[in-house]
Design an enzyme around this catalytic site. Structure first.
Site, PDB file in Angstrom:
ATOM      1  N   HIS A  87       0.858  -1.192   0.000  1.00 23.53           N
ATOM      2  CA  HIS A  87       0.000   0.000   0.000  1.00 23.53           C
ATOM      3  C   HIS A  87       0.890   1.237   0.000  1.00 23.53           C
ATOM      4  O   HIS A  87       1.946   1.247   0.627  1.00 23.53           O
ATOM      5  CB  HIS A  87      -0.905   0.017   1.238  1.00 23.53           C
ATOM      6  CG  HIS A  87      -2.076   0.923   1.083  1.00 23.53           C
ATOM      7  ND1 HIS A  87      -1.990   2.268   1.322  1.00 23.53           N
ATOM      8  CD2 HIS A  87      -3.346   0.684   0.680  1.00 23.53           C
ATOM      9  CE1 HIS A  87      -3.170   2.835   1.075  1.00 23.53           C
ATOM     10  NE2 HIS A  87      -4.012   1.888   0.689  1.00 23.53           N
ATOM     11  N   ASP A 142      -7.892  -5.525  -0.173  1.00 24.71           N
ATOM     12  CA  ASP A 142      -8.319  -6.348  -1.319  1.00 24.71           C
ATOM     13  C   ASP A 142      -7.943  -7.813  -1.196  1.00 24.71           C
ATOM     14  O   ASP A 142      -8.368  -8.623  -2.015  1.00 24.71           O
ATOM     15  CB  ASP A 142      -7.701  -5.769  -2.604  1.00 24.71           C
ATOM     16  CG  ASP A 142      -8.262  -4.389  -2.865  1.00 24.71           C
ATOM     17  OD1 ASP A 142      -7.484  -3.419  -2.827  1.00 24.71           O
ATOM     18  OD2 ASP A 142      -9.475  -4.278  -3.031  1.00 24.71           O
TER      19      ASP A 142
HETATM   20  C1  SDX Z   1      -6.222   0.203  -2.903  1.00 27.60           C
HETATM   21  O1  SDX Z   1      -4.671   4.788  -1.996  1.00 27.60           O
HETATM   22  C2  SDX Z   1      -5.520   4.076  -1.387  1.00 27.60           C
HETATM   23  O2  SDX Z   1      -5.877   4.324  -0.251  1.00 27.60           O
HETATM   24  C3  SDX Z   1      -6.029   2.895  -2.163  1.00 27.60           C
HETATM   25  C4  SDX Z   1      -7.009   2.024  -1.414  1.00 27.60           C
HETATM   26  C5  SDX Z   1      -8.294   2.754  -1.145  1.00 27.60           C
HETATM   27  O3  SDX Z   1      -9.005   2.343  -0.213  1.00 27.60           O
HETATM   28  O4  SDX Z   1      -8.630   3.658  -1.935  1.00 27.60           O
HETATM   29  O5  SDX Z   1      -6.447   1.599  -0.196  1.00 27.60           O
HETATM   30  C6  SDX Z   1      -7.383   0.801  -2.240  1.00 27.60           C
HETATM   31  O6  SDX Z   1      -5.938   0.580  -4.008  1.00 27.60           O
HETATM   32  C7  SDX Z   1      -5.378  -0.798  -2.145  1.00 27.60           C
HETATM   33  C8  SDX Z   1      -4.161  -1.283  -3.003  1.00 27.60           C
HETATM   34  C9  SDX Z   1      -4.690  -2.332  -3.964  1.00 27.60           C
HETATM   35  N1  SDX Z   1      -3.633  -2.687  -4.945  1.00 27.60           N
HETATM   36  C10 SDX Z   1      -3.029  -3.875  -4.863  1.00 27.60           C
HETATM   37  O7  SDX Z   1      -3.190  -4.697  -3.966  1.00 27.60           O
HETATM   38  C11 SDX Z   1      -2.105  -4.147  -6.056  1.00 27.60           C
HETATM   39  C12 SDX Z   1      -0.795  -4.743  -5.520  1.00 27.60           C
HETATM   40  N2  SDX Z   1      -0.127  -3.715  -4.783  1.00 27.60           N
HETATM   41  C13 SDX Z   1       0.942  -2.968  -5.490  1.00 27.60           C
HETATM   42  O8  SDX Z   1       0.565  -2.670  -6.821  1.00 27.60           O
HETATM   43  C14 SDX Z   1       1.423  -1.792  -4.670  1.00 27.60           C
HETATM   44  O9  SDX Z   1       1.572  -2.216  -3.391  1.00 27.60           O
HETATM   45  C15 SDX Z   1       0.661  -0.492  -4.659  1.00 27.60           C
HETATM   46  C16 SDX Z   1       0.354   0.012  -6.031  1.00 27.60           C
HETATM   47  C17 SDX Z   1      -0.619  -0.635  -3.898  1.00 27.60           C
HETATM   48  C18 SDX Z   1       1.570   0.496  -3.975  1.00 27.60           C
HETATM   49  O10 SDX Z   1       2.723   0.524  -4.774  1.00 27.60           O
HETATM   50  P1  SDX Z   1       3.918   1.463  -4.374  1.00 27.60           P
HETATM   51  O11 SDX Z   1       3.417   2.838  -4.144  1.00 27.60           O
HETATM   52  O12 SDX Z   1       5.047   1.247  -5.347  1.00 27.60           O
HETATM   53  O13 SDX Z   1       4.338   0.852  -2.977  1.00 27.60           O
HETATM   54  P2  SDX Z   1       5.668   1.135  -2.288  1.00 27.60           P
HETATM   55  O14 SDX Z   1       6.339   2.373  -2.825  1.00 27.60           O
HETATM   56  O15 SDX Z   1       5.423   1.089  -0.823  1.00 27.60           O
HETATM   57  O16 SDX Z   1       6.571  -0.129  -2.713  1.00 27.60           O
HETATM   58  C19 SDX Z   1       7.723  -0.388  -1.951  1.00 27.60           C
HETATM   59  C20 SDX Z   1       8.458  -1.483  -2.695  1.00 27.60           C
HETATM   60  C21 SDX Z   1       8.633  -1.185  -4.162  1.00 27.60           C
HETATM   61  O17 SDX Z   1       9.849  -1.816  -4.519  1.00 27.60           O
HETATM   62  P3  SDX Z   1      11.181  -0.886  -4.643  1.00 27.60           P
HETATM   63  O18 SDX Z   1      10.858   0.194  -5.674  1.00 27.60           O
HETATM   64  O19 SDX Z   1      11.408  -0.318  -3.254  1.00 27.60           O
HETATM   65  O20 SDX Z   1      12.258  -1.846  -5.109  1.00 27.60           O
HETATM   66  O21 SDX Z   1       7.689  -2.704  -2.617  1.00 27.60           O
HETATM   67  C22 SDX Z   1       7.384  -3.142  -3.939  1.00 27.60           C
HETATM   68  C23 SDX Z   1       7.502  -1.924  -4.836  1.00 27.60           C
HETATM   69  O22 SDX Z   1       7.856  -2.336  -6.139  1.00 27.60           O
HETATM   70  N3  SDX Z   1       5.995  -3.628  -3.896  1.00 27.60           N
HETATM   71  C24 SDX Z   1       5.631  -4.895  -4.131  1.00 27.60           C
HETATM   72  C25 SDX Z   1       4.233  -4.917  -3.951  1.00 27.60           C
HETATM   73  N4  SDX Z   1       3.809  -3.692  -3.637  1.00 27.60           N
HETATM   74  C26 SDX Z   1       4.906  -2.898  -3.603  1.00 27.60           C
HETATM   75  N5  SDX Z   1       6.330  -6.003  -4.478  1.00 27.60           N
HETATM   76  C27 SDX Z   1       5.612  -7.141  -4.647  1.00 27.60           C
HETATM   77  N6  SDX Z   1       4.254  -7.241  -4.487  1.00 27.60           N
HETATM   78  C28 SDX Z   1       3.541  -6.151  -4.147  1.00 27.60           C
HETATM   79  N7  SDX Z   1       2.213  -6.228  -3.993  1.00 27.60           N
END
Ligand code: SDX
Length: 393
Positions: free
Chosen positions: A270, A328
């Site tokens: 998140h 989710d």
């Molecule tokens: C919702 O904004 C909101 O409040 C949204 C929401 C709402 O109620 O409106 O909460 C609803 O959208 C929840 C999120 C649902 N999406 C997913 O579950 C999809 C899977 N999650 C990822 O796509 C991701 O976690 C995001 C898009 C949600 C967040 O991505 P970010 O902003 O890149 O997260 P981050 O910066 O904290 O990531 C840190 C690291 C990154 O790697 P590095 O760049 O540091 O090397 O963790 C990695 C990311 O690539 N990472 C993951 C991951 N999520 C982040 N790696 C593997 N699996 C994952 N799910």
């Protein structure tokens, strides 16, 4: 969890707006709606009462709740001609495509609630939007499965009415299971608002130009559709089905950690929560309640989800990146057990989030200092240069 909060200065320096509606502490895993912890509201309240709270800032008295509930109930029907929009879609259209189109068209039917400078019209538009979303969503579902639309009833609560409009058929009466409708009501509460997420920011930006509320909600639906946002519940269930068996979990954990592999664990991570999403805990409990009520506690995908969560929470990569299950992760299993197909999951998210979108839109419109949104950029393009004729290029 209650009492005065101190904002992280770094966070406020990037804040897009001020709001009194929802507070998130991502590091502590705290979510408050108008100061009330989300787990308390999910446990003790219901859709109509929490919708009133988000719109008005206080929990309603009995009389306020009765009047609000009556107003919403009186707006659940849709204009008979609105049905024509559904026939314009192919039967295999994604229900979210139908939602964007039909909700965007509402402003063409309700001219008496599009003048955003008139507080009375804003109130009617707010109640109309919250009231009609279940009817429009249920019609999108019925259209996609080729069944006749079912009208709303005035003697059912908000969530039971929605379930009946989805699952009743003219050939026989449909009794809503109170355990299931109570679980769905809880799920709607969890999804109602979440501060300035992508879709809410879209609604605010659209609304800042003075666009009518129906058009703004349609913009929010479009943004929520993305798999990184509201589409993640559908993506999470598809992922669990692809994993299929607990034996294959290590293979997917490995892929999620591989920077060269675009695969992400859907339902994990998140932008704001760097701790357990408090909604995910309530969601997991609701999931167990529904599966128990249906006698399918040993649902294989639940075993895969629980084992995947256990392994990921112990894995140093996920611990270091602070990746936890989000709202989710368990919602897909639960919504499918309730009888909804995967392409309806984000529609249900949009149905619930309409309350937050409307509350945030109203807060913005009522702000006397509100101006049209105008995000700036960092320009990284070509330096200034002169035009050259085509035969000199
Ligand atoms: C919702 O904004 C909101 O409040 C949204 C929401 C709402 O109620 O409106 O909460 C609803 O959208 C929840 C999120 C649902 N999406 C997913 O579950 C999809 C899977 N999650 C990822 O796509 C991701 O976690 C995001 C898009 C949600 C967040 O991505 P970010 O902003 O890149 O997260 P981050 O910066 O904290 O990531 C840190 C690291 C990154 O790697 P590095 O760049 O540091 O090397 O963790 C990695 C990311 O690539 N990472 C993951 C991951 N999520 C982040 N790696 C593997 N699996 C994952 N799910």
């Amino acid at each position: 969890q209650t009492g005065a909060f101190t904002f992280d200065p770094g966070y406020t320096s990037t804040a897009s707006c001020e709001s009194k509606i929802t507070y998130i502490d991502g590091d502590e895993g705290v979510l408050l709606y108008r100061g009330y912890p989300i787990d308390q509201l999910a446990e003790h309240s219901n859709f109509i009462e929490v919708a009133y709270l988000l719109l008005n800032g206080e929990l309603p008295t009995k009389d306020e709740k009765t009047r609000f509930d009556h107003s919403i109930t009186m707006h659940t029907m849709v204009h008979e001609q609105l049905k024509n929009f559904y026939n314009g879609f192919r039967r295999d259209a994604h229900p979210m495509a139908i939602m964007v189109g039909v909700v965007g068209a509402l402003s063409a039917f309700y001219h008496d609630s599009t003048d955003i400078t008139d507080p009375k019209q804003r109130l009617v538009a707010s109640h109309r939007m919250i009231a009609k979303m279940p009817t429009i969503a249920a019609m999108a579902y019925k259209y996609s499965i080729g069944q006749a639309f079912v009208f709303p009833r005035n003697d059912l609560d908000y969530t039971s009415n929605f379930m009946r409009m989805c699952f009743a058929v003219q050939a026989e009466e449909f009794e809503v299971n109170p355990v299931l409708s109570s679980a769905l009501d809880k799920i709607f509460i969890l999804h109602m608002d979440h501060e300035q997420n992508a879709s809410t920011s879209t609604v605010r930006l659209a609304g800042s130009s003075g666009a009518n509320p129906f058009a703004c909600i349609a913009a929010g639906i479009a943004s929520l559709w993305g798999p990184a946002h509201g589409g993640a519940n559908e993506a999470a269930l598809n992922m669990l089905e692809e994993i299929g068996d607990v034996e294959r979990i290590p293979e997917f954990i490995k892929r999620a950690k591989d920077k060269n592999d675009p695969f992400r664990l859907m339902g994990f991570g998140h932008r704001v929560y760097k701790n357990y999403d408090p909604r995910a805990k309530v969601m997991r409990k609701a999931c167990h309640e529904v599966l128990d009520a249906l006698g399918v506690r040993n649902e294989p995908l639940l075993q895969v989800a629980m084992e995947l969560e256990r392994i990921a929470l112990e894995d140093e990569y996920f611990v270091e990146k602070k990746l936890y299950p989000n709202i989710d992760f368990y919602s897909g299993i639960t919504l499918r057990a309730l009888g909804f197909p995967t392409d309806m999951f984000t529609v249900l998210f949009a149905l619930a989030r309409t309350v937050g979108w409307i509350a945030q839109w109203s807060e913005m419109i009522e702000d006397p200092n509100q101006k049209i949104g105008r995000p700036r950029q960092i320009y990284t393009g070509a330096p200034a240069r002169n035009y050259t004729a085509i035969d000199q290029r």
